[in-house]
Every structure is written in C-alpha cells, then in structure tokens.
Design a protein around this motif. Sequence first.
Motif, short mmCIF file in Angstrom:
data_model
loop_
_atom_site.label_atom_id
_atom_site.label_comp_id
_atom_site.label_asym_id
_atom_site.label_seq_id
_atom_site.Cartn_x
_atom_site.Cartn_y
_atom_site.Cartn_z
N PHE A 129 0.83 -1.20 0.00
CA PHE A 129 0.00 0.00 0.00
C PHE A 129 0.87 1.25 0.00
N ASP A 130 0.34 2.31 -0.60
CA ASP A 130 1.08 3.57 -0.70
C ASP A 130 0.30 4.67 0.01
N PHE A 131 1.00 5.44 0.85
CA PHE A 131 0.38 6.54 1.59
C PHE A 131 1.20 7.81 1.38
N PRO A 132 1.00 8.47 0.22
CA PRO A 132 1.84 9.63 -0.11
C PRO A 132 1.74 10.78 0.88
N THR A 133 0.59 10.93 1.57
CA THR A 133 0.43 12.02 2.53
C THR A 133 1.13 11.72 3.84
N ILE A 134 1.03 10.48 4.28
CA ILE A 134 1.57 10.09 5.59
C ILE A 134 3.04 9.73 5.51
N SER A 135 3.48 9.18 4.40
CA SER A 135 4.84 8.65 4.28
C SER A 135 5.94 9.64 4.67
N PRO A 136 5.88 10.91 4.22
CA PRO A 136 6.95 11.84 4.62
C PRO A 136 7.05 12.01 6.13
#
Length: 432
Positions: A387-394
């Motif tokens: 799964f990808d979480f572009p908002t949370i990942s950073p």
Amino acid sequence: MNKDTFIIGFMLFALFFGAGNLIYPPILGIESGTSYWAAFAGFVITGVGLPILAVTAISFVKNDARELADRVHPLFGLVFTSMVYLTIGPIFAIPRAATVGYEMSIEPFMGGASSLALLVFTTIFFILVFIVSLNPSKMVNQIGRYLTPILLIAILALVIGGLLLLDSPLAEPLERYATAPFFTGFVEGYLTMDAIAALAFGIIVVNALKERGLTTKQELVRATLKAGAVTGVALTTVYASIGWIGAKMAANGPYTNGGALLSDAANNMFGTFGTLLLGVIVTLACFTTSVGLVVACGQFFNRVTSIPYKWIILITTLASYLIANQGLATIINFSVPVLVFIYPIAIVLIILTFMHRLFNGATGVYRGAIAVTAVISLYDGLTAFGFDFPTISPIMESLPFFALGLGWLVPAIIGGLIGLLFKQGNQRVQNS
C-alpha cells in the motif's frame, strides 16, 4: 544450574525449534555474505533474546499472555492475544511447518516443485495432525523428547560437513545488508515468530517450574531466566552454524528459501542419503510442532469462545491445510507484513512488563506506548503489503531510526511518558 534447569531449557528449545528456525538463518547467511556476523548479531537479539524475555515476562503473571495484554485494556488483550494465536497457528506457522517438511523431504526427489505432490503430502500430514490433536498424549512429548537430540545430531553432522567440505568464499552482501547489516538482521529475526510464540509457550514453562515446587514470583523469574539461558545458547549455536552454511553456499544459489538451501547442502556433502535423512527428521519435527500449535490454538479459543475443542482444531487444521497449499514462498511473502505489524507491539509489551514496577503499573503508560507503536507498525505492515500513503509517508519517514525498521521506538517511549504524566496530573487534581 541443576538438572531441572537443563530439562526445562531443552524442553523450551524443542518448543521453539520448528520450521522458522531452519529456513531463515541460511537465507540470512547467503544474503548477508561478508557482513554475516554483524547481521547475525542483530538476528540473535530478536530471534533468541526477545523470545527468552517473552517467556520470562509470563513468569510475572498468574495466567497467560492475555493477562499481560489486559494491562492495556481487556478488549486489546483479547484481540492481540487472538492475533498471536492465529499467527502462530493456522495463518502462518502451522502451514509453514507443513510446507517446510514437504520441501525438505519430498521436493528434492521430485526434480522441482509440484503442486500435486504438495497437495498429497499436506493431505496426509494434516489428517495425522488432526487425529493426534484430538487426544494429545504423552506420545507426542516422547517423540519430541527423542526427536530433538536426533535432529541436533543431524544438524551437527551437517555443520561439520559444511566446515570441512564447503570452501566457497563469502559473497558480497545485498544492499540492505551492506548498509545496515545489524539492523537488517534485527528485523529478519521477526520471521522466526519465536517471540510471539513465546507469549503462548511461556505458561508451559512456568507450570513446569511450579510442578517442581517453585512458588514465589522471584523464584519463578530466576528459574525461567536460567532455563532460558540454556535455550538461548542452544538456539544461538544452531542458528550460527546453519547460517554459516548458508553463507558458504552462495556459489550454489540462488535459493528461494532456506529449506531448499539446506537440502542442497546435505545432498552436496552426503549425497541422497543425507538429503533423505534430514528431510525425514525435519518433517517429524514440523509434525510435532504443528500438533503442539493446533492443540494450543484449540485450548485458547475454546476458553474464549466456548466452541467445542474438536471443532476448533478441525477449523484450524483445515485452514492450515488450505494455506499450506499456496506454497512456502507465498506464505513467507504474506507473513512478513503481518509480523512487521505484530512484533513491535509484542516488543513494547514485553519491555513494559519488565519495567512495570518503575511506573507502578500505570495503565496510561501501557496505553500510550502501545497505541503509538500500533499506529506506526500498522503503517509499516501496510506498506510492506504494497500500500502507498503519499500524505503520511513523509511524516513516518522523518521518524528517528525509520530507515532501520525501528521507527516505532522513539514514539513508543514518548507515548509511555505522556501516559505517565497524564496519570500524575490526574493524581494531583484528585489530591487538590
């Protein structure tokens, strides 16, 4: 150390020593190459040290692992402990044991993987597991008592042969082992599942000590640590040895898993007889481990659901059978994200158990530390699933030690401290 310490120590070794103990150290060896010993040091922390601490943690309570988890909240205790039993039961550990038995006893003589052969093998395997689990008796214990020394002798022969006959140079490590071998090995130690299995096995050790006349908490903790030391030395020795075989087999690869690697090593050193002997012994070890895990799941879920024991073990066996036929590689791929989620929570729970007196068992400390850990480890598990979480990942990637797989560590400490301060603040309000 007295005789009972060694007896219980080797009993615990027999409980731990299953499929995961055989298949992961060789892969660690072949992938870490020249960084083997640094990676192995990290592996021992979570693959040996943490399980021993988990067993010892159970000696602090009267019942089982659920009592430890209930310190966070009764609902958490039920859910988390159920997840532990499902993970070491039908979802991963039992199917893995069956497929390792197949890959080390049947597949080497099939000329490659065969879904039909796996189906036939697992059908017979799980029918026998179910029959024995219906009425577990001293027979299984006797098999385990004699099987463990035989298995150790077989592994010793393999190790001696490896030291004498395998002279290939160590390969260059994979990138993750080249940059951070210790911490990569630390996370790889999760895959043995021994730390979460220890939360279920711990009560067996404690009961065995009570049967020998130990009653006080201090006596139980001290004796558990001594027995755990025996187990730890045995596990570390076996892990180091078969891991080194993996490191020396790099030139013969590639291998998809450690079972195939060990079978190939046995064949290279001792021919067909070596492969056959190792396969039969490992299959028997995986069989007794599977019976023990089916029984453990049956007893636990019978207590919490009141569903008849025989129906629970039937469901457990059928689920394990279906998952086992997906193949070992598939089981390993799906187990990694789940273990990445569960292990940090288990680690924090175990550490808090040893620190219980320092904060007087404040519920807020448990809840604060576990809640934060669960959020971060859930993210790690979901990303491991793809799964990808572009908002949370950073945000997550900015956490200390995140790149090492330990992004939960500092937040867990902060969460525990906040829980402690909240408790003290409430006490001041009540006293004013």
